[in-house]
Each structure stands twice: as C-alpha cells, then as structure tokens.
Write a protein that holds these residues in place. Structure first.
Motif, PDB file in Angstrom:
ATOM      1  N   PHE A 170       0.823  -1.201   0.000  1.00 16.57           N
ATOM      2  CA  PHE A 170       0.000   0.000   0.000  1.00 16.57           C
ATOM      3  C   PHE A 170       0.862   1.258   0.000  1.00 16.57           C
ATOM      4  N   ARG A 193       2.148   2.139  -3.455  1.00 20.55           N
ATOM      5  CA  ARG A 193       1.096   2.101  -4.468  1.00 20.55           C
ATOM      6  C   ARG A 193       1.335   3.072  -5.627  1.00 20.55           C
ATOM      7  N   ARG A 239      -1.470  -3.095 -10.920  1.00 22.57           N
ATOM      8  CA  ARG A 239      -2.853  -2.646 -10.743  1.00 22.57           C
ATOM      9  C   ARG A 239      -3.587  -2.625 -12.084  1.00 22.57           C
ATOM     10  N   ILE A 286      -4.131  -2.519  -2.927  1.00 29.15           N
ATOM     11  CA  ILE A 286      -3.345  -1.443  -3.529  1.00 29.15           C
ATOM     12  C   ILE A 286      -4.032  -0.094  -3.333  1.00 29.15           C
TER      13      ILE A 286
END
Length: 79
Positions: free
Chosen positions: A16, A19, A28, A67
């Motif tokens: 995270f 990200r 992603r 994410i």
C-alpha cells in the motif's frame, strides 16, 4: 496476531505504501484488465468453471483493494 498474519500485514502495508510506484501501478492495471476479462466471460459459464471464475474475481478484487485502500488485516495492538 499470529506470525503468519503479522507477516501478511507487513507485506500488505508495504504494498500500500508503494502504491504510487511504477511496478505497482502496472500490476494494478493488469488486475483491472483481468477483472474486465472475467466480467466478459463469466455470464456464459456454468458449474466448476463459474466457481473458479468467482474465486478468481474475489482474489483480483482483494488485490485491487489492497493497492487502492490498504491492508485488509489490522494489527491487534492497533499499530
């Protein structure tokens, strides 16, 4: 919190926190592409194939959430 969950939490937090990195953003984008692919093919599936696609869709959604939103496992001690 068990050792496994502790390690999972650390990895989810690290993911995270990174990200905005290029590699995570590429991952992603791939996850969103896989989600779109699953959404196109699941209506025509039955039985075991449908169950597999549902499981894949849940996993993709969980990874996207990790994410975009953050870890799903929270530490017991509140850190």
């Amino acid at each position: 919190m068990s050792v496994v969950k502790e390690e999972q939490h650390k990895l989810e937090v690290a993911t995270f926190q990174m990200r905005n990195e290029g590699g995570v953003q590429s991952l992603r984008a791939l996850l969103y592409m896989r989600r779109d692919q699953i959404n196109k093919i699941w209506p025509g599936q039955e039985g075991e194939a449908l169950v597999r696609l549902q499981g894949a869709a849940q996993e993709v959604a969980a990874l996207i959430k990790m994410i975009d939103i953050g870890p799903s496992i929270k530490p017991v001690d509140g850190n």
